[in-house]
Design a protein around this motif. Structure first.
Motif, PDB file in Angstrom:
ATOM      1  N   ILE A 448     -21.498 -16.349   8.706  1.00  0.00           N
ATOM      2  CA  ILE A 448     -21.186 -14.948   8.395  1.00  0.00           C
ATOM      3  C   ILE A 448     -20.929 -14.142   9.660  1.00  0.00           C
ATOM      4  CG2 ILE A 448     -22.035 -12.838   7.286  1.00  0.00           C
ATOM      5  CD1 ILE A 448     -21.427 -15.202   5.382  1.00  0.00           C
ATOM      6  N   LEU A 449     -21.847 -14.222  10.591  1.00  0.00           N
ATOM      7  CA  LEU A 449     -21.685 -13.452  11.823  1.00  0.00           C
ATOM      8  C   LEU A 449     -20.841 -14.244  12.811  1.00  0.00           C
ATOM      9  CD1 LEU A 449     -25.283 -11.987  12.356  1.00  0.00           C
ATOM     10  CD2 LEU A 449     -23.366 -11.047  11.069  1.00  0.00           C
ATOM     11  N   LEU A 637     -20.136  -8.728  18.130  1.00  0.00           N
ATOM     12  CA  LEU A 637     -20.630  -9.507  16.993  1.00  0.00           C
ATOM     13  C   LEU A 637     -20.123  -8.836  15.719  1.00  0.00           C
ATOM     14  CD1 LEU A 637     -22.705 -11.781  16.112  1.00  0.00           C
ATOM     15  CD2 LEU A 637     -24.307  -9.891  15.781  1.00  0.00           C
ATOM     16  N   ASP A 639     -19.730  -8.876  11.405  1.00  0.00           N
ATOM     17  CA  ASP A 639     -20.186  -9.350  10.102  1.00  0.00           C
ATOM     18  C   ASP A 639     -18.940  -9.550   9.228  1.00  0.00           C
ATOM     19  OD1 ASP A 639     -21.024  -9.574   7.447  1.00  0.00           O
ATOM     20  OD2 ASP A 639     -22.710  -8.191   7.711  1.00  0.00           O
ATOM     21  N   LEU A 641     -18.670 -10.341   6.249  1.00  0.00           N
ATOM     22  CA  LEU A 641     -18.790  -9.919   4.848  1.00  0.00           C
ATOM     23  C   LEU A 641     -18.557  -8.416   4.690  1.00  0.00           C
ATOM     24  CD1 LEU A 641     -21.876 -11.862   3.422  1.00  0.00           C
ATOM     25  CD2 LEU A 641     -19.471 -12.136   2.787  1.00  0.00           C
ATOM     26  N   ARG A 646     -21.351  -5.013  16.241  1.00  0.00           N
ATOM     27  CA  ARG A 646     -22.147  -4.469  17.353  1.00  0.00           C
ATOM     28  C   ARG A 646     -21.505  -4.871  18.665  1.00  0.00           C
ATOM     29  NH1 ARG A 646     -27.412  -2.997  16.243  1.00  0.00           N
ATOM     30  NH2 ARG A 646     -27.066  -1.649  18.019  1.00  0.00           N
ATOM     31  N   LEU A 648     -22.238  -6.312  22.032  1.00  0.00           N
ATOM     32  CA  LEU A 648     -23.339  -7.068  22.617  1.00  0.00           C
ATOM     33  C   LEU A 648     -23.420  -6.879  24.132  1.00  0.00           C
ATOM     34  CD1 LEU A 648     -23.073 -10.430  20.639  1.00  0.00           C
ATOM     35  CD2 LEU A 648     -24.481  -8.418  20.145  1.00  0.00           C
ATOM     36  N   ALA A 711     -25.220  -3.339  24.238  1.00  0.00           N
ATOM     37  CA  ALA A 711     -26.649  -3.591  24.447  1.00  0.00           C
ATOM     38  C   ALA A 711     -26.907  -4.018  25.892  1.00  0.00           C
ATOM     39  CB  ALA A 711     -27.121  -4.668  23.480  1.00  0.00           C
TER      40      ALA A 711
ATOM     41  N   LYS B 368     -26.758  -0.705   4.196  1.00  0.00           N
ATOM     42  CA  LYS B 368     -25.962   0.507   4.376  1.00  0.00           C
ATOM     43  C   LYS B 368     -24.743   0.167   5.213  1.00  0.00           C
ATOM     44  CE  LYS B 368     -26.042   4.987   6.678  1.00  0.00           C
ATOM     45  NZ  LYS B 368     -26.748   6.254   6.778  1.00  0.00           N
ATOM     46  N   LYS B 461     -24.319 -11.445   0.219  1.00  0.00           N
ATOM     47  CA  LYS B 461     -25.215 -11.431   1.383  1.00  0.00           C
ATOM     48  C   LYS B 461     -26.674 -11.471   0.923  1.00  0.00           C
ATOM     49  CE  LYS B 461     -24.295  -8.808   5.115  1.00  0.00           C
ATOM     50  NZ  LYS B 461     -24.570  -9.257   6.507  1.00  0.00           N
ATOM     51  N   GLN B 471     -32.166 -17.325   8.500  1.00  0.00           N
ATOM     52  CA  GLN B 471     -30.880 -17.097   9.167  1.00  0.00           C
ATOM     53  C   GLN B 471     -30.541 -15.605   9.195  1.00  0.00           C
ATOM     54  OE1 GLN B 471     -27.707 -19.774   8.168  1.00  0.00           O
ATOM     55  NE2 GLN B 471     -26.873 -19.225  10.156  1.00  0.00           N
ATOM     56  N   ILE B 473     -28.368 -12.652   9.219  1.00  0.00           N
ATOM     57  CA  ILE B 473     -26.947 -12.402   8.964  1.00  0.00           C
ATOM     58  C   ILE B 473     -26.640 -10.913   8.893  1.00  0.00           C
ATOM     59  CG2 ILE B 473     -26.414 -14.627   7.875  1.00  0.00           C
ATOM     60  CD1 ILE B 473     -26.676 -13.175   5.156  1.00  0.00           C
ATOM     61  N   ARG B 474     -27.419 -10.140   9.619  1.00  0.00           N
ATOM     62  CA  ARG B 474     -27.095  -8.720   9.738  1.00  0.00           C
ATOM     63  C   ARG B 474     -26.815  -8.422  11.202  1.00  0.00           C
ATOM     64  NH1 ARG B 474     -31.418  -5.384   6.010  1.00  0.00           N
ATOM     65  NH2 ARG B 474     -31.759  -7.018   4.477  1.00  0.00           N
ATOM     66  N   VAL B 475     -25.748  -7.675  11.449  1.00  0.00           N
ATOM     67  CA  VAL B 475     -25.479  -7.316  12.851  1.00  0.00           C
ATOM     68  C   VAL B 475     -26.593  -6.437  13.402  1.00  0.00           C
ATOM     69  CG1 VAL B 475     -22.964  -7.571  12.854  1.00  0.00           C
ATOM     70  CG2 VAL B 475     -23.965  -5.396  12.155  1.00  0.00           C
ATOM     71  N   HIS B 478     -29.395  -8.227  15.175  1.00  0.00           N
ATOM     72  CA  HIS B 478     -29.013  -9.149  16.236  1.00  0.00           C
ATOM     73  C   HIS B 478     -29.213  -8.624  17.640  1.00  0.00           C
ATOM     74  CE1 HIS B 478     -26.916 -12.677  17.722  1.00  0.00           C
ATOM     75  NE2 HIS B 478     -27.037 -13.153  16.499  1.00  0.00           N
ATOM     76  N   VAL B 479     -29.320  -7.319  17.789  1.00  0.00           N
ATOM     77  CA  VAL B 479     -29.381  -6.793  19.160  1.00  0.00           C
ATOM     78  C   VAL B 479     -30.809  -6.411  19.523  1.00  0.00           C
ATOM     79  CG1 VAL B 479     -28.522  -5.033  20.711  1.00  0.00           C
ATOM     80  CG2 VAL B 479     -27.015  -5.998  18.997  1.00  0.00           C
TER      81      VAL B 479
END
Lengths: 795, 479
Positions: A448-449, A637, A639, A641, A646, A648, A711, B368, B461, B471, B473-475, B478-479
């Motif tokens: 997904i990502l 990065l 998504d 879906l 973001r 990075l 980030a 969201k 999702k 896993q 799978i949300r952005v 990730h940070v």
């Protein structure tokens, strides 16, 4: 530093000081001259000035039609609201109605017709802004609707232009395209951008004797305000004094379009005899004023197996809005930067100035350059995906050479070309190749990502392309206590110009910066100034101030040589002191001596940029004194879906020559990058079917917030690299060039999307790449994959 | 009459239009121009001020957007503005940090950042990057790109907060205690009135007496009617001082949240129960807005998007409506009728929100989607809450914001899941059913096609997250 706290030092102590370097001169990380006042709320912006008891506030009633004839305006109902002083239409303007910057086309108030939703039709002045607004809304205005043109493609098709077109041509692009091993066509929409200076447009005026006017304005262009105010109230320019201490941000938005509120307030002050202020509420500011030009681009490119361009035919159609404003130069600059850092081969680059019924688009950091660069960077990506190459390889194959392939499509030789060198350094320091491999691996594992990475260069030409604007003046006084007054024609909008210019003067006199007071830009002190734009503020005004300082210093040296009976070589200014052979005296002591000996302690300074010219007829010349370079590497990065993403990491290496102030320059680079990133990602302007801007406030128009910055953000200035040209202390301009480093984020998003199709298809996103556009890019790639799979099965 | 401290100085206002915002009061009435207007709509943070409130023997400092705050709501509190930070001519440590780190360029947003940073320093225990980003998310800077501002926050948080406010703590406490109201206060001026009752009974009675009054909770939406739509509100009743509306009670099976509990405070209780709800609240507007805005206000405002309703619908929340002395409890999904229309009767108001406690197997997730991560309005907000037994869906509550004229449950989608095995086939059927539930509109936030596509993708999702929670799978994660 003043006489009151002067300490008496011995000769030995002073000699020791003379051996030390000045701590606040050129090259030092001096804080912004207003920093202490910014943080305490003591810095005064126009709206913070004390008001007069009889002060008027102006509100403009705006057109709610994109294109219409005005049948009737009745302002009588306005006067029924208590507190109203006057309501005016275009008929009431005593002098010239048009306030167009270069050519006419911008009536101060609509004259017989309206050409966009948001055009001021009447202006009402009252004892409060709220009352003025209420009264303005009470006026009766009747229209007869006319057909609007709202879309740039339609304007291009209909040849609906605000100005003539222009073309750069080298070689025979048609022939090169026909014979190239590969050929691609495409088109692209590039969105505009709202300036979103935090302080909205504002001016406050006071009528004076002799029918004159004092104008306090938040403007990048005091002289133009002076000229336009004089014209609308019908007096010579010498009756108008414009004072500009600081802006709460400008970014180009206050180069021409600060004039409306200033002129409106001046007309009302003239008609009423009362001090008058016009401040635009945020929604009105966003509705009335122009933005960065949206562009529509069509391209046809021919290239070889390495992706190297043989020929290009490029159409750049700028959406200028309803009037010319600065669109001539802006579309020119898009054309001048359609090469970015690349040798285009045989090239035909055509720029169109399309007229639409929207606000008149205007200067914005980069001034068309970013749009030209986005076009060519999009082409680089398209070529790379077509050939299955890493886009960075394709870019490198197309870089300008240092010996050959080093002449632009407008015939300026690219000198001191750093681009390959700079890319190599950033490629190594950002570990591009390793991360490229890691990203490929991550994307294989992650359904997904998806991650994307891109490295893009910047080469940006420095100078106003309207050559005559490359001039500046300054005024320096030294008072008898040794304190220095400094004034120059540039304007402070946050970029640290006053700090840099003060550092220059500090360096020349070898005194600490706190001895120098930079005063508000003022048309009485330095006349006939150019706008603070085109990144030229420090280059031009720094040199002018330096020249003024040198004039005074030379007088002081000559005087000291006479007075102490030494040669001029024996007189040296060092670290707040003056050494005359073995004797040292404090700076202020020399000043007092000079004063008592009747030496002039005041001087103007002037500067004009050498070497530059452009023959518009032939579309050839050297419009730029030099180029500034930079490169950025961004990792994102996505998504797949939802299209959300973001930032990075971003690595930046940027060339400012020998920095006048590394802290300020880094601030410019970072801020410009984030602004460029915002333009190409979340900042989306949306108009409805009726031509009304739907994204007319910060609730609907989103500029980057704190969590949107990468980030991991690593910014470096190129070190030990003086500008080869004789610029102010061999520095380079920094305001605009790093804006285009933001393109790396846009290309990285496309890279992440392309990963969905194993990098075989180009997503070809329009800008800005909002989450929605990113998701449609993903869907487009998935469909291309599906079609491909069907073809393969059939085969 | 209302009384409050402006920095350390006692101010008493008797004749003041209750429609005056704190921003205009400071700038126009008092000539204190350090606080800036950037948008007058609560979106840029340039007007940020800090309000200190008595909580037992401590003072709780919170940031607010002064452009969205009416002066009446300051009653009994301490208002701290940027002018109050210098001490004996010396910059405060947060101000000095901004200078040291080159955190200001044009300087117009700077006083707002300074105030957000001041509150961060006062409330924090050292430097924390996430807390810093949260504290500053509602302050826009167009010049710097934020890096130096983050550095300044780090410097000032690490430096600690010993300052004149600490030194004067006891004196300030004493002053605040002295000005605490003991009965309903009124602030009237320019023919407009406002009431600040202290008890729910008084509130209910006032609202019966003044059925045309507008209830002012956080005011983050109501104030826009004054600052953006240029209306005048003749009668306001401020509910923020009503003690009963500010309590949170946790029972075995439910949590009862008073309607006037600020969203910031809901965060604490809900984050323990439903971590995903906390994530949503974290991205709900800005800290300034969450400090001010209330859960009750967010529901009562009846926006088709408002981020808490879809989540509360998926959780099966109820609300208690009160009118005079009588009250009724209804399911939240029965509250919304049409675009900004609810079942609320004249003089009726939301008293509390009842959220069920989380079951052992907590399958609640909410997503969201917006153009900007922080402080943006959702294009779509999707909340999912399934109960599964042996791989079969036994209960389904799915709700969306931004997909219809009201926050709404996806009944067709839920039906497609109920009683079915929780597999890909069921999933895809349920995704297709969303088209029967919703016919979203296109606007500047998103096209209808995008809205429908991501609504389905969020359900996909959700399934992935339940099946493979390890896993990420949300952005956002990730940070």
């Amino acid at each position: 530093m003043s006489n009151h706290n002067k300490t008496t030092r011995t000769q030995e102590e002073m000699m020791a000081l003379v051996r030390q370097d000045l701590k606040t001169g050129v090259g030092r990380k001096i804080p912004h001259e207003s920093a202490g006042k910014h943080v305490s709320g003591e810095a005064v912006y126009i709206d913070d000035r004390l008001e007069f008891p009889n002060q008027l506030h102006v509100y403009a009633r705006l057109s709610d039609r994109p294109h219409a004839r005005i049948l009737k305006i009745d302002t009588a109902p306005c006067y029924e609201i208590p507190g109203v002083r006057i309501a005016i239409t275009s008929k009431d303007v005593p002098g010239q109605l048009d306030i167009g910057a270069v050519v006419p086309g911008d009536p101060l108030l609509a004259d017989g017709k309206v050409e966009y939703v948001g055009q001021p039709v009447i202006a009402v002045a009252a004892n409060s802004l709220e009352t003025a607004r209420k009264a303005a809304m009470a006026a009766v205005i009747e229209y007869e609707d006319l057909e609007p043109v709202l879309c740039v493609e339609e304007a291009l098709k209909k040849k609906h232009f605000v100005l003539d077109s222009h073309q750069h041509k080298r070689g025979d692009s048609a022939k090169a395209l026909a014979s190239a091993p590969h050929r691609l066509q495409g088109s692209l929409h590039i969105g505009g951008q709202e300036h979103f200076y935090l302080e909205t447009q504002i001016s406050s005026v006071i009528p004076t004797e002799d029918d004159g006017m004092i104008v306090y304005t938040s403007s990048q262009n005091p002289t133009e305000i002076q000229k336009l105010v004089a014209e609308v109230i019908d007096v010579p320019m010498h009756k108008v004094m414009v004072d500009m201490r600081r802006m709460g941000g400008g970014f180009g938005g206050k180069e021409t379009q600060a004039a409306g509120p200033a002129c409106m307030a001046a007309v009302i002050a003239r008609l009423t005899g009362q001090p008058t202020k016009m401040r635009l509420p945020r929604v009105d500011d966003m509705t009335i004023t122009g933005k960065r030009h949206p562009f529509y681009v069509e391209y046809d490119v021919g290239f070889d197996d390495d992706g190297r361009l043989h020929g290009i035919d490029l159409t750049l159609a700028g959406n200028c809005g309803y009037s010319p404003d600065l669109s001539g130069s802006i579309v020119d600059r898009a054309m001048f930067h359609a090469d970015n850092a690349y040798y285009l081969g045989d090239a035909t680059v055509t720029g169109y100035r399309c007229k639409t019924n929207t606000a008149s688009n205007t200067a914005y950091r980069g001034f068309g350059g970013p749009q030209g660069m986005v076009a060519i960077e999009s082409i680089m990506d398209h070529i790379a995906r077509t050939l299955g190459r890493d886009p960075l390889d394709v870019r490198k194959h197309n870089y300008y050479g240092t010996e050959d392939r080093n002449v632009t499509h407008y015939y300026q030789t690219v000198e001191d070309n750093q681009i390959a060198e700079l890319t190599a350094e950033l490629e190594a320091s950002s570990e591009y190749q390793r991360r490229r491999r890691e990203i490929a691996e991550f994307n294989r594992q992650s359904p997904i990502l998806k991650k994307g990475i891109a490295m893009t260069p910047v080469k940006f030409g420095i100078s106003f392309t309207a050559t005559f604007l490359n001039q500046a003046g300054a005024l320096v006084h030294i008072y008898t206590d040794g304190s220095i007054h400094l004034n120059h024609g540039g304007t402070e909008m946050g970029q640290g110009l006053n700090t840099k210019v003060a550092q220059v003067v500090a360096e020349e006199f070898q005194v600490d910066i706190d001895r120098i007071q930079v005063t508000a830009t003022n048309t009485d002190k330095v006349p006939n100034t150019s706008p603070t734009a085109a990144s030229s503020g420090a280059d031009l005004n720094g040199k002018a101030a330096q020249n003024a300082a040198i004039t005074i210093r030379n007088r002081l040296v000559a005087f000291a040589a006479r007075h102490f009976d030494v040669t001029e070589e024996d007189v040296e200014f060092r670290n707040n002191h003056v050494r005359v052979r073995e004797q040292v005296l404090p700076f202020e002591e020399l000043i007092q001596l000079a004063y008592f000996n009747q030496v002039s302690l005041s001087s103007t300074g002037f500067y004009r940029t050498p070497k530059i010219f452009y023959d518009h007829e032939k579309a050839r010349g050297r419009p730029f004194y030099y180029f500034a370079y930079g490169a950025a590497c961004s990792e994102v990065l996505v998504d797949t879906l939802t299209g959300e993403y973001r930032m990075l990491r971003t690595d930046i290496l940027h060339d400012v020559g020998a920095s006048l102030n590394p802290a300020i320059d880094i601030g410019q680079v970072e801020g410009a990058f984030v602004q460029g990133m915002g333009w190409l990602t979340m900042e989306e302007l949306v108009w409805n079917q009726q031509g009304r801007l739907a994204t007319n406030g910060p609730a609907s128009y989103k500029i980057p917030a704190v969590a949107d910055m990468p980030a991991d953000f690593r910014v470096q200035l190129v070190e030990n690299r003086k500008n080869k040209e004789d610029t102010i202390f061999n520095s380079k301009a920094v305001g605009e060039p790093p804006f285009m480093l933001g393109i790396a984020t846009w290309c990285a998003l496309q890279d992440a999307v392309a990963s969905v199709g194993d990098y075989r298809f180009a997503p070809l996103l329009d800008a800005p790449a909002t989450p929605e556009r990113v998701l449609w890019g993903v869907e487009k790639i998935k469909q291309a994959m599906a079609r491909d799979a069907v073809v393969e099965t059939v085969d | 009459m209302i009384r409050f401290l402006l920095n350390q100085e006692l101010r008493v206002e008797q004749d003041l239009d209750p429609n005056v915002t704190v921003l205009n009061y400071l700038r126009e009435h008092l000539g204190k121009t350090g606080t800036k207007e950037g948008c007058a709509s609560g979106d840029c943070g340039a007007c940020t001020v800090v309000v200190g409130e008595l909580e037992g023997d401590r003072i709780r400092y919170r940031t607010l957007n002064s452009c969205l705050t009416f002066v009446a709501s300051l009653n009994g509190k301490q208002l701290i503005t940027v002018e109050g930070l210098k001490d004996n001519g010396q910059l405060h440590s947060v101000q000095q940090a901004m200078v040291d780190c080159h955190g200001s360029q044009c300087g117009f947003c700077t006083p707002g950042f300074v105030m957000s940073m001041f509150a961060l320093q006062k409330n924090g225990t050292g430097y924390d990057k996430a807390a810093t980003e949260e504290a500053l998310a509602g302050n826009l800077c167009r010049c710097t790109g934020y890096r130096p501002i983050i550095d300044a926050a780090e410097q000032s948080c690490k430096a600690g907060s010993q300052d004149q406010f600490d030194r004067q703590h006891e004196a300030t406490l004493a002053q605040l205690r002295k000005i605490q109201p003991d009965a309903t206060c009124e602030l009237n001026g320019a023919d407009n009135r406002s009431f600040t009752p202290l008890t729910v009974a008084d509130l209910a009675e006032l609202y019966v007496t003044h059925p045309d009054a507008r209830l002012l909770a956080g005011g983050t939406d109501l104030a826009l009617e004054v600052t953006q739509m240029h209306k005048r509100l003749p009668v306001m009743i401020y509910v923020g001082n009503v003690a009963e509306l500010k309590t949170v009670d946790t029972f075995d099976d439910r949590i009862e949240i008073g309607a006037a509990v600020p969203l910031t405070d809901c965060y604490d209780v809900l984050s323990r129960e439903y971590p995903d709800f906390a994530d949503l609240l974290h991205r709900f507007a800005s800290l300034q807005i969450r400090n001010q805005g209330t859960l009750g206000g967010n529901i009562g405002n009846a926006s088709p998007i408002g981020d808490s309703p879809p989540a509360l619908l998926a959780l099966g929340a109820n609300i208690v409506l009160r009118q005079g002395n009588s009250s009724r409890t209804i399911a939240l999904e029965d509250y919304f009728v049409d675009y900004r229309v609810t079942v609320q009767q004249e003089s009726e108001f939301i008293e509390k929100i009842i959220v069920p406690r989380a079951p052992t197997e907590n399958n609640f997730r909410v997503y969201k989607i917006s153009k900007r991560l922080d402080d943006d309005i959702s294009a779509v907000c999707g909340a999912f809450n399934l109960q599964l037994e042996d791989g079969t869906v036994t209960d389904a509550r799915i709700a969306f914001g931004g997909m219809a004229a009201i926050p709404k449950r996806a009944r067709h989608c839920e039906q497609a899941l109920l009683g079915k095995p929780w597999d890909d086939e069921t999933l895809e059927t349920a995704v297709r059913a969303l088209a029967e539930d919703f016919a979203p509109i296109s606007d500047f936030r998103a096209s209808k096609e995008y809205r429908l596509l991501i609504a389905g993708n969020l359900l996909r999702k959700y399934k992935m997250e339940l099946s493979a929670p390890e896993q990420a799978i949300r952005v956002t994660a990730h940070v």
